[in-house]
Design an enzyme around this catalytic site. Structure first.
Site, short mmCIF file in Angstrom:
data_model
loop_
_atom_site.label_atom_id
_atom_site.label_comp_id
_atom_site.label_asym_id
_atom_site.label_seq_id
_atom_site.Cartn_x
_atom_site.Cartn_y
_atom_site.Cartn_z
N GLN A 1 0.86 -1.19 0.00
CA GLN A 1 0.00 0.00 0.00
C GLN A 1 0.90 1.24 0.00
OE1 GLN A 1 -0.53 2.14 2.85
NE2 GLN A 1 -2.14 3.36 1.90
N TYR B 1 1.57 3.84 1.66
CA TYR B 1 2.29 4.42 2.79
C TYR B 1 3.38 3.50 3.33
CZ TYR B 1 -1.33 8.03 2.97
OH TYR B 1 -2.18 9.07 2.67
N LYS B 2 3.65 2.40 2.62
CA LYS B 2 4.69 1.47 3.06
C LYS B 2 5.97 1.69 2.25
CE LYS B 2 1.11 0.37 5.24
NZ LYS B 2 0.48 -0.52 6.14
N LEU B 3 7.00 0.95 2.59
CA LEU B 3 8.33 1.19 2.00
C LEU B 3 8.35 0.96 0.48
CD1 LEU B 3 11.01 1.96 3.51
CD2 LEU B 3 11.73 -0.39 3.07
#
Ligand SMILES: *Cc1c(COP(=O)(O)O)cnc(C)c1O
Length: 395
Positions: A189, A191-193
């Site tokens: 998603q 907002y992840k790395l």
């Protein structure tokens, strides 16, 4: 950069561009229309992603799916727990985690979390007997004591699933997070790395769990033959398990694959940036960033800190407002209306349980995004803005 009076506060919400290499592959997929993972006879982008991700983490099998939530759900289903089985989860996590337990017809049991954001091992040990599974959410990338969790769970014969949605690149005692428990689940998603908008992947060394998850993810008829090394197990489970159709499509894999070689660099930058801000915040008697546990090498892309001392709720809200005035969004987990990480908002579970430790922590724990792309000047701006806002309120 957003304008805030005379100052320039860094924008922590924008994403980084997707590597150029994704374009040619997306073009190729659009030209051929080959978007479904099981159309190509071999080497579909999703299949390549699975083998690359398994190699990156050092696990035997990987299954790419539509989200980390889907991976958590499939992991639970693949354990074949009896209906109503108790699944221990930390009380500090994202609403998707108890949701996955509910979807799997199991009952979440919330375990207290301390002010260092990690599972309270006394409460864990007390609640473990009789559980069907443990799902450890490494919330915001904070790793709980996995040695103690594995020791207790192994002794009781209870399988552990790791929700590593926010822990790609974290290492525990030399082992990659996500490979410590029986199954590890990750998110792509935004907002992840690694950012694909949406997407998830589960990893495991257990061929039966992998096979069952593959079938249920939607490898109908003989599509499971495109997952290497699992023929016997998949043939056994075909048509015996329901299909949930949570597959990943090729376009997502095309966006993810060129980001995998960048993970190590993002982890290094994220950790350095986090520690730079943490050092400034820890210089204040009003703020504290909890230390990582001994065996833990973190991969943060945000920072959490506690308001320490006798802050009132109003002062905490004033602090949020003061930071906002400087262009920095600070979320006190328990003080933002309807926060999906505050357990009392998970009304789908019924009445909120008594969890005084976790509640007290959430009422004073602050969350600030620190994407790994930030420059040192931008990190320093954020740190000073937080420090000055605390001074405004507490002198
Ligand atoms: C983002 C996140 C999830 C959910 O991931 P999705 O891919 O959006 O389903 C679950 N757990 C944690 C800790 C997360 O940060």
């Amino acid at each position: 950069m957003a304008h805030d009076g005379q100052t320039l506060a860094p924008n922590v919400y924008d994403s980084e561009p997707i590597p150029e290499a994704a374009r040619a592959e997306i073009d190729r997929l659009l030209s051929s229309g080959d978007l479904f993972r099981y159309t190509a006879p071999c080497d579909a982008p999703v299949a390549l992603l699975e083998s690359e991700f398994a190699a990156l983490l050092g696990s035997r099998y990987a299954l790419a799916v539509s989200s980390c939530s889907a991976a958590l759900f499939l992991a639970l289903k693949a354990l074949d727990l009896p209906r109503g089985a108790k699944v221990l989860i930390p009380a500090f996590t994202f609403a998707a985690v108890p949701s996955s337990v509910v979807h799997a017809d199991c009952e979440p049991v919330l375990v207290e979390v301390g002010e260092n954001y990690r599972v309270d091992m006394e409460d864990f040990a007390r609640k473990l007997p009789g559980a069907g599974a443990v799902m450890i959410s490494h919330m915001r990338g904070h790793t709980s004591d996995m040695d103690a969790i594995m020791r207790l769970s192994d002794a009781a014969g209870i399988p552990v699933i790791e929700d590593a949605a926010h822990s790609l690149g974290t290492v525990w005692g030399g082992r990659n997070i996500g490979t410590v428990g029986k199954v590890g689940c990750f998110s792509f998603q935004s907002y992840k790395l690694v950012n694909a908008g949406e997407g998830g992947i589960m990893i495991t060394d257990d061929p039966e769990i992998a096979a069952r998850a593959i079938i249920m993810s939607g490898a109908y008829e003989t599509n499971w033959k495109k997952h290497p090394g699992l023929s016997n197990s998949c043939a056994h489970w075909q048509n015996k398990l329901p299909l949930y159709n949570l597959r990943m499509q090729n376009l997502s894999a095309a966006v993810i694959r060129p980001q995998l070689p960048l993970v190590a660099e993002r982890v290094e930058k994220g950790r350095a940036g986090h520690d730079r801000v943490a050092a400034v915040l820890n210089g204040s008697i009003h703020l504290a960033v909890p230390e990582p546990l001994g065996p833990e090498l973190r991969a943060p892309d945000s920072i959490q800190f506690n308001l320490v001392g006798d802050w009132t709720d109003q002062q905490a809200l004033d602090f949020q407002a003061a930071a906002k005035g400087r262009g920095i969004t600070v979320q006190v987990f328990g003080l933002t209306e309807g926060n999906a990480r505050a357990f009392w908002n998970w009304q789908f579970l019924g009445d909120a349980p008594e969890l005084p430790r976790t509640r007290a922590m959430l009422m004073r724990a602050c969350d600030v995004r620190l994407p790994t792309r930030l420059t040192e000047a931008e990190l320093d701006y954020i740190a000073e803005a937080i420090l000055d806002s605390a001074k405004d309120v507490r002198g």
